[in-house]
Design a protein around this motif. Structure first.
Motif, PDB file in Angstrom:
ATOM      1  N   LYS A  83     -20.309  40.727  43.569  1.00  0.00           N
ATOM      2  CA  LYS A  83     -20.408  40.049  42.285  1.00  0.00           C
ATOM      3  C   LYS A  83     -20.865  38.605  42.420  1.00  0.00           C
ATOM      4  O   LYS A  83     -21.184  37.979  41.424  1.00  0.00           O
ATOM      5  N   GLY A  84     -20.847  38.060  43.630  1.00  0.00           N
ATOM      6  CA  GLY A  84     -21.088  36.632  43.742  1.00  0.00           C
ATOM      7  C   GLY A  84     -19.862  35.900  43.232  1.00  0.00           C
ATOM      8  O   GLY A  84     -18.838  36.501  42.928  1.00  0.00           O
ATOM      9  N   ARG A  85     -19.976  34.606  43.113  1.00  0.00           N
ATOM     10  CA  ARG A  85     -18.836  33.821  42.633  1.00  0.00           C
ATOM     11  C   ARG A  85     -19.162  33.234  41.282  1.00  0.00           C
ATOM     12  O   ARG A  85     -20.287  33.244  40.834  1.00  0.00           O
ATOM     13  N   GLY A  86     -18.162  32.710  40.623  1.00  0.00           N
ATOM     14  CA  GLY A  86     -18.375  32.016  39.370  1.00  0.00           C
ATOM     15  C   GLY A  86     -18.490  32.930  38.167  1.00  0.00           C
ATOM     16  O   GLY A  86     -19.136  32.593  37.187  1.00  0.00           O
ATOM     17  N   LEU A  87     -17.900  34.106  38.229  1.00  0.00           N
ATOM     18  CA  LEU A  87     -17.940  35.007  37.078  1.00  0.00           C
ATOM     19  C   LEU A  87     -17.161  34.415  35.921  1.00  0.00           C
ATOM     20  O   LEU A  87     -16.132  33.784  36.101  1.00  0.00           O
ATOM     21  N   GLU A  88     -17.647  34.682  34.725  1.00  0.00           N
ATOM     22  CA  GLU A  88     -17.007  34.142  33.529  1.00  0.00           C
ATOM     23  C   GLU A  88     -15.579  34.648  33.358  1.00  0.00           C
ATOM     24  O   GLU A  88     -14.710  33.937  32.885  1.00  0.00           O
ATOM     25  N   ASP A  89     -15.342  35.891  33.751  1.00  0.00           N
ATOM     26  CA  ASP A  89     -14.022  36.478  33.512  1.00  0.00           C
ATOM     27  C   ASP A  89     -12.959  36.000  34.495  1.00  0.00           C
ATOM     28  O   ASP A  89     -11.776  36.136  34.248  1.00  0.00           O
ATOM     29  N   SER A  90     -13.367  35.393  35.606  1.00  0.00           N
ATOM     30  CA  SER A  90     -12.394  35.082  36.651  1.00  0.00           C
ATOM     31  C   SER A  90     -11.351  34.056  36.206  1.00  0.00           C
ATOM     32  O   SER A  90     -10.167  34.215  36.500  1.00  0.00           O
ATOM     33  N   GLU A  91     -11.749  33.022  35.520  1.00  0.00           N
ATOM     34  CA  GLU A  91     -10.776  32.010  35.081  1.00  0.00           C
ATOM     35  C   GLU A  91      -9.813  32.582  34.052  1.00  0.00           C
ATOM     36  O   GLU A  91      -8.623  32.290  34.073  1.00  0.00           O
ATOM     37  N   PHE A  92     -10.313  33.411  33.167  1.00  0.00           N
ATOM     38  CA  PHE A  92      -9.455  34.054  32.190  1.00  0.00           C
ATOM     39  C   PHE A  92      -8.443  34.965  32.882  1.00  0.00           C
ATOM     40  O   PHE A  92      -7.252  34.919  32.594  1.00  0.00           O
ATOM     41  N   LEU A  93      -8.918  35.771  33.814  1.00  0.00           N
ATOM     42  CA  LEU A  93      -8.019  36.689  34.517  1.00  0.00           C
ATOM     43  C   LEU A  93      -6.996  35.951  35.373  1.00  0.00           C
ATOM     44  O   LEU A  93      -5.864  36.405  35.508  1.00  0.00           O
ATOM     45  N   LYS A  94      -7.369  34.819  35.936  1.00  0.00           N
ATOM     46  CA  LYS A  94      -6.415  34.039  36.740  1.00  0.00           C
ATOM     47  C   LYS A  94      -5.227  33.594  35.897  1.00  0.00           C
ATOM     48  O   LYS A  94      -4.121  33.450  36.401  1.00  0.00           O
ATOM     49  N   ARG A  95      -5.439  33.390  34.602  1.00  0.00           N
ATOM     50  CA  ARG A  95      -4.341  32.994  33.712  1.00  0.00           C
ATOM     51  C   ARG A  95      -3.393  34.161  33.442  1.00  0.00           C
ATOM     52  O   ARG A  95      -2.318  33.959  32.898  1.00  0.00           O
ATOM     53  N   MET A  96      -3.786  35.355  33.811  1.00  0.00           N
ATOM     54  CA  MET A  96      -2.949  36.530  33.573  1.00  0.00           C
ATOM     55  C   MET A  96      -2.032  36.849  34.752  1.00  0.00           C
ATOM     56  O   MET A  96      -1.316  37.844  34.724  1.00  0.00           O
ATOM     57  N   GLU A  97      -2.073  36.014  35.784  1.00  0.00           N
ATOM     58  CA  GLU A  97      -1.169  36.215  36.915  1.00  0.00           C
ATOM     59  C   GLU A  97       0.258  35.944  36.474  1.00  0.00           C
ATOM     60  O   GLU A  97       0.473  35.089  35.626  1.00  0.00           O
ATOM     61  N   PRO A  98       1.250  36.630  36.953  1.00  0.00           N
ATOM     62  CA  PRO A  98       1.240  37.521  38.096  1.00  0.00           C
ATOM     63  C   PRO A  98       0.951  38.985  37.754  1.00  0.00           C
ATOM     64  O   PRO A  98       0.838  39.806  38.647  1.00  0.00           O
ATOM     65  N   GLU A  99       0.824  39.333  36.468  1.00  0.00           N
ATOM     66  CA  GLU A  99       0.611  40.731  36.106  1.00  0.00           C
ATOM     67  C   GLU A  99      -0.727  41.260  36.619  1.00  0.00           C
ATOM     68  O   GLU A  99      -0.832  42.409  37.034  1.00  0.00           O
ATOM     69  N   ILE A 100      -1.763  40.429  36.558  1.00  0.00           N
ATOM     70  CA  ILE A 100      -3.087  40.802  37.067  1.00  0.00           C
ATOM     71  C   ILE A 100      -3.494  39.767  38.098  1.00  0.00           C
ATOM     72  O   ILE A 100      -3.543  38.578  37.806  1.00  0.00           O
ATOM     73  N   LYS A 101      -3.769  40.237  39.311  1.00  0.00           N
ATOM     74  CA  LYS A 101      -4.209  39.347  40.383  1.00  0.00           C
ATOM     75  C   LYS A 101      -5.648  39.695  40.736  1.00  0.00           C
ATOM     76  O   LYS A 101      -5.971  40.857  40.970  1.00  0.00           O
ATOM     77  N   LEU A 102      -6.496  38.679  40.756  1.00  0.00           N
ATOM     78  CA  LEU A 102      -7.918  38.863  41.029  1.00  0.00           C
ATOM     79  C   LEU A 102      -8.259  38.308  42.404  1.00  0.00           C
ATOM     80  O   LEU A 102      -7.882  37.176  42.732  1.00  0.00           O
ATOM     81  N   PHE A 103      -9.001  39.107  43.196  1.00  0.00           N
ATOM     82  CA  PHE A 103      -9.431  38.683  44.523  1.00  0.00           C
ATOM     83  C   PHE A 103     -10.920  38.924  44.691  1.00  0.00           C
ATOM     84  O   PHE A 103     -11.452  39.931  44.222  1.00  0.00           O
ATOM     85  N   ARG A 104     -11.549  38.004  45.371  1.00  0.00           N
ATOM     86  CA  ARG A 104     -12.957  38.120  45.730  1.00  0.00           C
ATOM     87  C   ARG A 104     -13.069  37.564  47.138  1.00  0.00           C
ATOM     88  O   ARG A 104     -12.695  36.425  47.383  1.00  0.00           O
ATOM     89  N   PHE A 105     -13.558  38.359  48.062  1.00  0.00           N
ATOM     90  CA  PHE A 105     -13.593  37.951  49.465  1.00  0.00           C
ATOM     91  C   PHE A 105     -14.943  37.386  49.886  1.00  0.00           C
ATOM     92  O   PHE A 105     -15.044  36.708  50.897  1.00  0.00           O
ATOM     93  N   GLU A 106     -15.982  37.666  49.120  1.00  0.00           N
ATOM     94  CA  GLU A 106     -17.307  37.143  49.457  1.00  0.00           C
ATOM     95  C   GLU A 106     -17.368  35.646  49.152  1.00  0.00           C
ATOM     96  O   GLU A 106     -16.739  35.175  48.222  1.00  0.00           O
ATOM     97  N   LYS A 107     -18.140  34.935  49.934  1.00  0.00           N
ATOM     98  CA  LYS A 107     -18.216  33.481  49.799  1.00  0.00           C
ATOM     99  C   LYS A 107     -19.485  33.012  49.086  1.00  0.00           C
ATOM    100  O   LYS A 107     -19.517  31.944  48.509  1.00  0.00           O
ATOM    101  N   SER A 108     -20.536  33.799  49.137  1.00  0.00           N
ATOM    102  CA  SER A 108     -21.827  33.376  48.604  1.00  0.00           C
ATOM    103  C   SER A 108     -21.889  33.532  47.084  1.00  0.00           C
ATOM    104  O   SER A 108     -21.344  34.475  46.517  1.00  0.00           O
ATOM    105  N   ASP A 109     -22.587  32.600  46.450  1.00  0.00           N
ATOM    106  CA  ASP A 109     -22.847  32.683  45.015  1.00  0.00           C
ATOM    107  C   ASP A 109     -24.047  33.583  44.731  1.00  0.00           C
ATOM    108  O   ASP A 109     -24.263  34.006  43.607  1.00  0.00           O
ATOM    109  N   GLU A 110     -24.845  33.863  45.743  1.00  0.00           N
ATOM    110  CA  GLU A 110     -26.097  34.589  45.568  1.00  0.00           C
ATOM    111  C   GLU A 110     -25.901  36.099  45.594  1.00  0.00           C
ATOM    112  O   GLU A 110     -24.925  36.607  46.131  1.00  0.00           O
TER     113      GLU A 110
END
Length: 165
Positions: free
Chosen positions: A41-68
């Motif tokens: 997915k790359g980084r900087g997805l629009e949904d990531s900040e919204f989903l981070k606010r839903m912790e601890p019920e929903i935990k989001l992880f992305r292991f890739e480092k590149s934005d490309e």
């Protein structure tokens, strides 16, 4: 014997990840815990900040480092990202082994098989280790060997597309 259901959203249309996230939110409102691991997915997805606010019920992880986009990376960077992706898959295995969540979303994991980053048999092994955890997979192409394991498969196709204004 595995009891957790496997749900798949595949096809060339838009909305596979959105459908998976919607199902994750639904599970969270039912008091279930959810882990989402996003691939390719790359980084900087629009949904990531919204989903981070839903912790601890929903935990989001992305292991890739590149934005490309993975396909546009030079070979050296691709190898580095493949290592990061494999770390993400190992984390998924750990989540399933420990029963850390009720629902595990592996977003764009089918793309890993399509690109040859992961072997279909390896993904099949991860799915078969699920015990009571439900799993959602997304991606464009769905191998038959994975499809037969699913309890529910939804094919998403775009009939018409207009950019939101």
């Amino acid at each position: 014997m595995a009891k957790g259901s496997i749900y798949i959203y595949s096809g060339d249309g838009r909305g596979k990840s959105s459908a998976a996230i919607g199902r994750a939110v639904q599970a969270a409102t039912e008091g279930k815990t959810v882990v989402i691991i996003q691939f390719l997915k790359g980084r900087g997805l629009e949904d990531s900040e919204f989903l981070k606010r839903m912790e601890p019920e929903i935990k989001l992880f992305r292991f890739e480092k590149s934005d490309e986009n993975f396909e546009q990376l030079p070979q050296e960077k691709k190898q580095e990202e493949i290592s990061n992706i494999k770390n993400g898959l190992n984390f998924a295995k750990k989540v399933l082994a420990t029963g850390e969540c009720d629902l595990l979303v592996l977003d764009e994991v089918l793309g890993l098989v399509e690109k040859g980053i992961v072997d279909g048999e390896e993904l099949k092994g991860i799915l078969e280790s699920r015990e009571d955890t439900g799993i959602i997979l997304t991606g464009i192409n769905l191998p038959d060997s994975i499809c037969i394991l699913a309890d529910e498969v939804s094919k998403i196709e775009t009939v018409k597309f207009k950019v939101w204004e």
